[in-house]
Design a protein around this motif. Structure first.
Motif, mmCIF file in Angstrom:
data_model
loop_
_atom_site.group_PDB
_atom_site.id
_atom_site.type_symbol
_atom_site.label_atom_id
_atom_site.label_comp_id
_atom_site.label_asym_id
_atom_site.label_seq_id
_atom_site.Cartn_x
_atom_site.Cartn_y
_atom_site.Cartn_z
ATOM 1 N N THR A 8 0.747 -1.573 0.335
ATOM 2 C CA THR A 8 -0.052 0.088 0.159
ATOM 3 C C THR A 8 0.860 1.169 0.610
ATOM 4 O O THR A 8 1.690 1.296 0.883
ATOM 5 N N SER A 9 0.868 2.044 -0.743
ATOM 6 C CA SER A 9 1.377 3.354 -0.943
ATOM 7 C C SER A 9 1.150 4.191 -0.245
ATOM 8 O O SER A 9 -0.435 4.847 0.028
ATOM 9 N N VAL A 10 1.816 4.710 0.705
ATOM 10 C CA VAL A 10 1.320 5.714 1.330
ATOM 11 C C VAL A 10 2.193 7.069 1.921
ATOM 12 O O VAL A 10 3.523 6.908 0.905
ATOM 13 N N LEU A 11 1.358 8.100 2.144
ATOM 14 C CA LEU A 11 2.905 9.443 2.199
ATOM 15 C C LEU A 11 3.298 9.396 3.218
ATOM 16 O O LEU A 11 2.907 9.205 4.430
ATOM 17 N N ALA A 12 4.558 9.469 2.637
ATOM 18 C CA ALA A 12 5.480 10.203 4.420
ATOM 19 C C ALA A 12 6.495 11.623 4.045
ATOM 20 O O ALA A 12 5.969 11.715 5.492
ATOM 21 N N ALA A 24 -2.043 14.492 4.585
ATOM 22 C CA ALA A 24 -1.483 14.914 5.479
ATOM 23 C C ALA A 24 -0.903 13.551 5.064
ATOM 24 O O ALA A 24 -0.598 12.429 4.935
ATOM 25 N N PRO A 25 0.290 13.283 6.273
ATOM 26 C CA PRO A 25 1.035 12.085 6.050
ATOM 27 C C PRO A 25 1.103 10.688 6.590
ATOM 28 O O PRO A 25 -0.070 11.431 7.337
ATOM 29 N N GLY A 26 0.997 9.670 6.607
ATOM 30 C CA GLY A 26 0.881 8.878 6.989
ATOM 31 C C GLY A 26 -1.134 8.019 6.218
ATOM 32 O O GLY A 26 -1.584 7.131 5.621
ATOM 33 N N MET A 27 -0.687 9.174 4.792
ATOM 34 C CA MET A 27 -2.469 8.723 4.408
ATOM 35 C C MET A 27 -1.981 8.313 2.643
ATOM 36 O O MET A 27 -0.940 8.419 2.279
ATOM 37 N N SER A 28 -2.959 7.066 2.665
ATOM 38 C CA SER A 28 -2.784 6.593 1.604
ATOM 39 C C SER A 28 -3.017 7.542 0.094
ATOM 40 O O SER A 28 -3.225 8.348 0.260
ATOM 41 N N THR A 29 -2.265 6.778 -0.909
ATOM 42 C CA THR A 29 -1.790 7.698 -2.330
ATOM 43 C C THR A 29 -3.512 7.535 -2.637
ATOM 44 O O THR A 29 -3.858 9.113 -3.464
ATOM 45 N N ALA A 34 -8.054 11.745 -3.834
ATOM 46 C CA ALA A 34 -9.181 11.965 -4.213
ATOM 47 C C ALA A 34 -10.094 13.361 -3.060
ATOM 48 O O ALA A 34 -10.473 13.839 -3.710
ATOM 49 N N ARG A 35 -8.334 13.018 -2.656
ATOM 50 C CA ARG A 35 -9.036 15.250 -1.858
ATOM 51 C C ARG A 35 -7.819 15.689 -3.595
ATOM 52 O O ARG A 35 -9.090 16.768 -2.650
ATOM 53 N N CYS A 36 -6.880 15.726 -3.542
ATOM 54 C CA CYS A 36 -6.485 16.085 -4.122
ATOM 55 C C CYS A 36 -6.366 16.178 -5.730
ATOM 56 O O CYS A 36 -4.932 15.208 -5.753
ATOM 57 N N SER A 37 -6.941 16.297 -6.294
ATOM 58 C CA SER A 37 -6.466 15.022 -8.242
ATOM 59 C C SER A 37 -5.452 15.960 -8.169
ATOM 60 O O SER A 37 -4.424 15.060 -9.767
ATOM 61 N N HIS A 38 -5.154 16.298 -8.584
ATOM 62 C CA HIS A 38 -3.414 17.331 -8.476
ATOM 63 C C HIS A 38 -2.868 17.237 -8.470
ATOM 64 O O HIS A 38 -1.349 17.958 -8.254
ATOM 65 N N LEU A 39 -2.600 16.353 -7.429
ATOM 66 C CA LEU A 39 -1.640 16.379 -6.558
ATOM 67 C C LEU A 39 -0.457 15.465 -7.930
ATOM 68 O O LEU A 39 -1.129 14.336 -7.456
ATOM 69 N N ALA A 40 0.960 16.225 -6.513
ATOM 70 C CA ALA A 40 2.104 15.496 -7.304
ATOM 71 C C ALA A 40 2.933 14.652 -6.792
ATOM 72 O O ALA A 40 3.245 14.741 -5.215
ATOM 73 N N VAL A 41 2.819 13.546 -6.664
ATOM 74 C CA VAL A 41 2.809 11.914 -5.978
ATOM 75 C C VAL A 41 4.603 11.439 -6.555
ATOM 76 O O VAL A 41 4.818 11.393 -7.488
ATOM 77 N N LEU A 42 5.562 11.574 -5.540
ATOM 78 C CA LEU A 42 6.602 10.923 -6.200
ATOM 79 C C LEU A 42 7.170 9.922 -5.251
ATOM 80 O O LEU A 42 7.020 9.725 -4.375
ATOM 81 N N GLU A 43 8.043 9.183 -5.720
ATOM 82 C CA GLU A 43 8.025 7.939 -5.390
ATOM 83 C C GLU A 43 9.521 8.100 -4.356
ATOM 84 O O GLU A 43 10.136 9.607 -4.340
ATOM 85 N N LYS A 44 10.272 7.912 -3.194
ATOM 86 C CA LYS A 44 11.306 7.426 -2.229
ATOM 87 C C LYS A 44 12.433 7.298 -3.519
ATOM 88 O O LYS A 44 12.496 6.387 -3.923
ATOM 89 N N ASN A 45 13.359 8.722 -3.144
ATOM 90 C CA ASN A 45 14.390 8.177 -4.055
ATOM 91 C C ASN A 45 15.413 8.015 -2.371
ATOM 92 O O ASN A 45 16.280 9.037 -2.123
#
Length: 457
Positions: A8-12, A24-29, A34-45
């Protein structure tokens, strides 16, 4: 930034704009999108995070010698002894702006309270009172234990300041020892010691290459990026580079590298990159590159007193760049400044790295009476045939032409290193004249062969 936990992908972590949209952190991607459709999600590097953490540690050492790597992306610095905290915080912010890295600075009287101060809405928070630290701060803005957070919400609390204002006995009766420990830390009544980093930061960056790097332009693009990170870390720590080490590894597991003795200590990217580019223009590897890295030796940016009896290059980095290009074509062992070796062997010298400063030897600028004509040596000496009568040269043959020797002086016998069979030497020197006013020096070695060593002015 998103990480994967149990598929499960979650926000760090999230930025301020995402927080305004309810992310907020800990929320699933999926929930965050769903809350912010234009959210930019970056993978952990991991590589980028390690580089950023190294920069953050260097920034801490630029402020104080007592630095703790508290957590991923968090550093705690002991500021005891710093007089003007606001000025120091402003300098930290300026260094972060120049590096293009967004940071939050929290200053308080204990490590935990400083950490909570950094969670505030302001990028710079300096507070030591409960109202200044927790006033208006929601329960979700500080990572609290899950059970305590649930109970606080059940009580109807919305602000951390309300919890801090509870009496210690009330907290103990409702939340137990764990709640009391949290309350004491938030009140600043229990402080811990820092786990100080013993060794100073290492200004080193390297990159494992996923794709083949076969051209110079590809390598220079990566080196420029690594160099910018190294220089940014140096500036964050208030340091400059005294020397630079470039290293690489090819797909054939062959390692290589080159050390740059900088003409002047600096943390500027442009002259350092020009020097590296000049050197690499003449370097070829047998296989594609698999790893590229840079490491700088740090130094303090203190003003340096120049020597009065010293000649310096007008543009040290341009001089070093030119030397680097020559080394790239001819090889490092063939470029340098000749320096006489401590021996009596004629013309014995070694090459030392070219420097932008030349020390003027004592008495070098004095003008005295010339002792005689100068001998201009041939490098290497030229083999020549010499005929002798009664042990003295009378005729020489050079390029199939025979010349009668008109005058001769000598011999002068010299030798040295007799204690070492590998380097012992001996020879006899003759100054002769042949032709019309043609003076030269001939040398005979123990094997009986002759050499033409040079001519006199």
């Amino acid at each position: 930034m998103a990480v994967r936990e149990d598929r499960t992908s979650v926000l760090a972590c999230v930025d301020d704009e995402a927080r305004k949209q309810g992310v907020a952190p800990g929320m699933s991607t999926a929930r965050a999108l769903a809350r912010c459709s234009h959210l930019a999600v970056l993978e952990k590097n991991p590589s980028a995070e390690e580089s950023a953490m190294g920069w953050l540690i260097a920034l801490g050492f630029g402020v104080s010698p007592r630095v703790e790597a508290t957590a991923a992306g968090e550093v705690t610095v002991d500021l005891r002894g710093v007089k003007n905290l606001e000025e120091m915080a402003g300098q930290i912010a300026d260094r972060a702006d120049r590096a293009g890295i967004a940071i939050r600075v929290g200053i308080s009287d204990t490590p935990e309270r400083a950490q909570w101060a950094s969670y505030g809405r302001s990028h710079l928070s300096h507070a030591v009172t409960d109202e200044g630290l927790f006033g208006g701060m929601g329960l979700h803005e500080i990572p609290l234990p899950a059970e305590i957070l649930r109970r606080l919400r059940e009580w109807g609390l919305t602000c951390l300041l309300e919890f801090v204002r509870f009496a210690k006995g009330a907290v103990a009766s409702r939340l137990g020892p764990e709640g009391v420990l949290l309350w004491e830390r938030m009140k600043g009544r229990r402080a811990r010691l820092l786990t100080v980093i013993e060794e100073p930061p290492v200004f080193r960056r390297e990159m494992e290459l996923e794709h083949r790097v076969e051209t110079l332009d590809q390598a220079l693009f990566i080196i420029r990026r690594l160099l910018e990170e190294v220089c940014s870390s140096l500036l964050a720590a208030g340091k400059i580079a005294r020397s630079l080490e470039l290293f690489w590894r090819t797909e054939a597991k062959v390692e290589g590298g080159h050390g740059f003795a900088l003409p002047e200590a600096t943390a500027r990217v442009t002259p350092l990159f020009a020097m590296i580019e000049a050197y690499l223009s003449g370097v070829r590897t047998e296989a594609a590159l698999q790893l590229i890295g840079l490491e700088a030796e740090p130094g303090d940016p203190l003003p340096e007193q120049r020597d009065f009896f010293e000649i310096s290059a007008k543009s040290p980095f341009q001089f070093q760049e030119t030397v680097g290009r020559i080394q790239g074509f001819l090889g490092e062992e063939k470029v340098g400044v000749p320096v006489r070796e401590p021996t009596h062997h004629p013309d014995a010298c070694e090459l030392v790295p070219a420097s932008t400063r030349i020390q003027v030897e004592e008495g070098a600028m004095t003008y005295g009476k010339n002792l005689g004509p100068a001998l201009r040596r041939f490098r290497p000496p030229r083999p020549i045939e010499v005929w002798c009568e009664e042990g003295r040269p009378v005729r020489c043959i050079w390029k199939r032409s025979s010349h009668r020797i008109q005058a001769v002086r000598g011999p002068w016998r010299i030798s040295g290193d007799w204690w070492d069979p590998r380097y012992r030497w001996s020879q006899e020197e003759w100054d002769v004249e042949w032709g019309s006013q043609f003076f030269c020096r001939l040398v005979r070695v123990p094997s009986g062969k002759w050499r033409w060593e040079g001519v006199y002015d």
